[in-house]
Design a protein around this motif. Structure first.
Motif, short mmCIF file in Angstrom:
data_model
loop_
_atom_site.label_atom_id
_atom_site.label_comp_id
_atom_site.label_asym_id
_atom_site.label_seq_id
_atom_site.Cartn_x
_atom_site.Cartn_y
_atom_site.Cartn_z
N GLY A 106 62.19 41.07 73.46
CA GLY A 106 61.31 40.50 72.44
C GLY A 106 61.90 40.63 71.04
O GLY A 106 61.81 39.70 70.23
N GLU A 107 62.51 41.78 70.77
CA GLU A 107 63.16 41.96 69.46
C GLU A 107 64.34 41.00 69.31
O GLU A 107 64.53 40.43 68.23
CB GLU A 107 63.65 43.40 69.32
CG GLU A 107 62.53 44.41 69.18
CD GLU A 107 63.07 45.83 69.15
OE1 GLU A 107 64.14 46.05 68.54
OE2 GLU A 107 62.43 46.72 69.74
N ALA A 163 63.09 37.52 68.62
CA ALA A 163 62.66 37.38 67.22
C ALA A 163 63.85 37.14 66.29
O ALA A 163 63.69 36.60 65.20
CB ALA A 163 61.89 38.61 66.78
N ARG A 164 65.04 37.54 66.74
CA ARG A 164 66.27 37.33 65.96
C ARG A 164 66.99 36.04 66.38
O ARG A 164 68.12 35.80 65.98
CB ARG A 164 67.23 38.50 66.14
CG ARG A 164 66.71 39.82 65.60
CD ARG A 164 67.74 40.89 65.83
NE ARG A 164 67.29 42.20 65.40
CZ ARG A 164 68.08 43.26 65.30
NH1 ARG A 164 69.36 43.18 65.59
NH2 ARG A 164 67.59 44.41 64.92
#
Length: 120
Positions: free
Chosen positions: A52-53, A56-57
């Motif tokens: 998920g991180e 997001a990038r």
């Protein structure tokens, strides 16, 4: 992406070794595969929170076709920003290596059971 380019990306992190696999490369540190290269893109081992991180990038999951099915595995593309930022690449590589070590330890503890990283 060739082994020299991969080594350059992770130079700040630690020495890495690449092995040919399935038309791409497996990327290893300390004997553990924590990344792969497929179709010219670098992917990192991830669980759901780390994926998920990465998403997001701007990262995307590693998806391939097999036997008429679409398969998604626990690897996400390296964000473009990290390809040019040695510190960001080192941070992401360290997280991916930690997840890969955890999965390897779980497989060794119970070799008959396929392990899905925490949160998958």
């Amino acid at each position: 992406m060739d082994p020299t380019a991969v080594a350059d990306i992770f130079a700040t992190f630690r020495p890495v070794r690449c092995r040919r696999m399935f038309g791409g490369l497996g990327v290893y540190a300390d004997g553990v595969m924590f990344a792969l290269v497929a179709d010219g893109r670098l992917y990192l081992k991830a669980d759901v929170p780390f994926g998920g991180e990465l998403a997001a990038r701007g990262a995307e999951p590693f998806i391939y076709e097999s036997g008429g099915r679409t398969i998604t595995v626990s690897y996400w593309s390296m964000p473009e920003s990290a390809l040019d930022d040695p510190d960001e690449a080192a941070e992401l590589g360290a997280r991916a290596l930690g997840l890969a070590r955890h999965a390897a330890a779980a497989r060794e503890a119970n070799p008959r059971r396929r392990v899905v990283p925490h949160g998958m």
